[in-house]
Enzyme design. Structure first.
Site, PDB file in Angstrom:
ATOM      1  N   TYR A  94     -19.414 -23.649-110.160  1.00  0.00           N
ATOM      2  CA  TYR A  94     -19.468 -24.106-111.430  1.00  0.00           C
ATOM      3  C   TYR A  94     -18.586 -24.985-111.767  1.00  0.00           C
ATOM      4  O   TYR A  94     -17.181 -24.906-111.294  1.00  0.00           O
ATOM      5  CB  TYR A  94     -19.741 -22.981-112.422  1.00  0.00           C
ATOM      6  CG  TYR A  94     -18.428 -22.278-112.913  1.00  0.00           C
ATOM      7  CD1 TYR A  94     -17.658 -22.682-113.763  1.00  0.00           C
ATOM      8  CD2 TYR A  94     -17.672 -21.274-112.052  1.00  0.00           C
ATOM      9  CE1 TYR A  94     -16.357 -22.208-114.261  1.00  0.00           C
ATOM     10  CE2 TYR A  94     -16.495 -20.806-112.390  1.00  0.00           C
ATOM     11  CZ  TYR A  94     -15.793 -20.967-113.423  1.00  0.00           C
ATOM     12  OH  TYR A  94     -14.900 -20.558-113.656  1.00  0.00           O
ATOM     13  N   HIS A 142      -8.662 -24.005-109.245  1.00  0.00           N
ATOM     14  CA  HIS A 142      -9.132 -22.922-110.246  1.00  0.00           C
ATOM     15  C   HIS A 142      -8.966 -21.718-109.521  1.00  0.00           C
ATOM     16  O   HIS A 142      -9.722 -20.888-109.502  1.00  0.00           O
ATOM     17  CB  HIS A 142     -10.537 -23.116-110.327  1.00  0.00           C
ATOM     18  CG  HIS A 142     -11.012 -22.717-111.482  1.00  0.00           C
ATOM     19  ND1 HIS A 142     -11.929 -21.577-111.758  1.00  0.00           N
ATOM     20  CD2 HIS A 142     -10.922 -23.232-112.957  1.00  0.00           C
ATOM     21  CE1 HIS A 142     -12.038 -21.373-113.084  1.00  0.00           C
ATOM     22  NE2 HIS A 142     -11.646 -22.345-113.764  1.00  0.00           N
TER      23      HIS A 142
END
Ligand code: MG
Length: 400
Positions: free
Chosen positions: A154, A210
Site C-alpha cells: 500500500y 516505512h
C-alpha cells in the site's frame, strides 16, 4: 470568555476524519480542531469527550495551562490516542485565540519566516519509467520535491518487495501484503539511478522505507542510495530501534527523517541530542497540537534538525492547516508532505490550506482559517477501518 461545550464530529467524506468544535459564551466565537488517527478515531472521540469535562467553564485563552492540565490529568499520560485527542482540543483553542485577536495563527507564532511552505508529493509506479512519469506530473505543477516509490504494498511502501493478497494458510488474511527484502533492496537504488539520470539534479528526491527493514538492511539501503543524493530517507528504522541509529549514521551520509508515529517531545529528544536524524516528521495533530509541536521545533532547531511534518492522507484538512501555520513561522522548516483530499471533503470543510507553484499556504483569515459544515458532515457516516497487515513470505507477521 468561557468554554461552554465540546463537540466531536466523526465523518467519512471519502475517508475517515474526526473534527472537534469548541463552543464559547461569546456570540459567534468557536474553534474547530481535528484529531484524526487512521482507524482509531472512535477511541480518540471517547478520549475527547472524557477530557471535555475538565475544560467546560474555563477561559479558552489559557491554552498553555489547559494543555498541561489535560496532559497530566490522568496521571498515566502520553500515547497516540491521547495526543490526537489533545491536538483536537488544542487546535480549536488556537483557532479561537486567532479569531479573538483577528489574526491568522501563524502571526501569533511569531509571524512569517518564509513565503510559503515547500511541499513534496508522492510519485509511484510499477517500474522506474512509470515512477519518472508520475514524478513529472508533480514537477509540471511546480513541485521541487518528489517522494519516489516503486509500487508493491500500500502506498508503494516496500516496492517490488511486496506481493499483495496471496492467499495461503495463516497468511491468507484480509488485507495482507507479503514482504521480501531482497527485491526491495535491489530495485530501489536502480529506480533512483533512473530518476537522477532522467530528472537531473534540480529536483529533490525522497524515499519512505516505512520501517520495513531490519537495521542491517536499512544500513545497506542508505549506503546504496548515497550516489543519488536523496533529500532524505524516511523511516529507515523504527522509533524503538534507537540502539541502531549510530550504526545507520556510520554506514551512510544519506540524510535521515523519522518521527511520524512519535507522540511527544521526550521521544524526539534523544534523536536530536545524539545527532541521529536530519529531519523530524512529527505532525502537530499527532503530538498534542500546536502547543507541543512548538516545543519540538525549538528543541530540533537547537540541534540543527529541520522539520518535515507528516502530511499523508491519514490526517485531514484542519491538521494540515495547523501544520502550515507552524511551517510558515518556524526558523527550521525543511519541507511539508502534501496530498490532495477527496473532493467530498470540500463540502464539509472550508478554508483549507492550498497549493501554488510548489508551495502550500494557510488562509489569511483569523484563526486556522478552516470551518466545518456539520450538516454536510452528517451525510458521510463514519466507516470502521483498520490498517493493512504485513507478513513475510512464510506467513509470519512482519514485525521488522
Ligand atoms: Mg511515512
Amino acid at each position: 470568555m468561557k468554554i461552554t461545550g465540546v463537540k466531536v464530529i466523526l465523518t467519512a467524506p471519502g475517508r475517515n476524519f474526526l473534527f472537534v468544535k469548541i463552543l464559547t459564551d461569546e456570540p459567534g466565537i468557536y474553534g474547530v480542531g481535528e484529531g484524526t488517527l487512521n482507524g482509531s478515531e472512535p477511541i480518540v472521540a471517547r478520549a475527547i469527550e472524557h477530557l471535555s469535562n475538565l475544560i467546560i467553564g474555563r477561559d479558552p485563552a489559557q491554552i498553555e495551562d489547559i494543555w498541561n492540565t489535560l496532559y497530566y490529568s490522568g496521571y498515566w499520560r502520553g500515547g497516540p490516542i491521547f495526543a490526537a485527542a489533545l491536538a483536537g482540543i488544542d487546535f480549536a483553542l488556537w483557532d479561537i485565540k486567532g479569531k479573538v485577536a483577528g489574526l491568522p495563527v501563524y502571526q501569533l507564532l511569531g509571524g512569517r519566516s518564509r513565503d510559503g511552505a515547500w511541499v513534496y508529493g508522492h510519485a509511484h509506479g510499477p517500474e522506474p519509467k512509470a515512477v519518472e512519469e508520475s514524478a513529472r506530473k508533480f514537477i509540471e505543477k511546480g513541485y521541487r520535491f518528489v517522494r519516489c516509490q516503486l509500487e508493491g504494498g500500500y502506498g508503494g511502501y516496500g516496492g517490488l518487495g511486496f506481493v499483495r493478497n496471496e492467499p495461503s494458510g495463516i497468511a491468507g488474511h484480509r488485507g495482507t501484503d507479503y514482504f521480501n527484502y531482497e527485491p526491495y533492496l535491489v530495485s530501489t537504488p536502480k529506480m533512483f539511478e533512473h530518476m537522477r539520470l532522467a530528472l537531473g539534479n534540480d529536483i529533490n528526491l525522497l524515499h519512505d522505507v516505512h520501517e520495513q527493514l531490519t537495521p542491517n538492511e536499512a544500513a545497506q539501503l542508505a549506503k546504496s542510495l548515497e550516489p543519488y543524493r536523496l533529500f532524505f530517507l524516511e523511516d529507515a528504522l523504527r522509533p524503538e530501534q534507537t540502539n541502531f541509529y549510530p550504526m545507520l549514521r556510520q554506514a551512510s551520509t544519506t540524510p535521515l527523517a523519522i518521527g511520524e508515529i512519535i507522540t511527544s517531545r521526550w521521544e524526539c529528544l534523544p534523536l536530536f541530542q545524539n545527532h541521529w536524524i536530519d529531519f523530524i516528521r512529527t505532525a502537530p495533530i499527532h503530538v498534542g497540537g500546536i502547543t507541543e509541536i512548538r516545543r519540538i521545533c525549538v528543541l530540533a532547531d537547537s540541534y540543527f534538525v529541520r522539520t518535515a511534518f507528516h502530511g499523508a492522507a491519514d490526517l485531514g484538512p484542519i491538521g494540515q492547516a495547523a501544520a502550515l501555520h507552524v511551517d510558515l513561522s518556524i526558523p527550521n522548516f525543511g519541507v511539508q508532505e502534501w496530498v490532495d483530499f477527496p473532493p467530498q471533503l470540500y463540502d464539509v470543510i472550508s478554508g483549507m490550506g492550498y497549493f501554488k507553484d510548489g508551495m502550500a499556504y494557510p488562509q489569511e483569515t483569523p484563526g486556522l482559517g478552516t470551518d466545518i459544515n456539520e450538516e454536510e458532515a452528517k451525510k458521510y457516516p463514519y466507516q470502521q477501518a483498520y490498517m493493512p497487515t504485513h507478513r513475510r513470505g512464510d506467513g509470519t507477521i512482519h514485525l521488522y
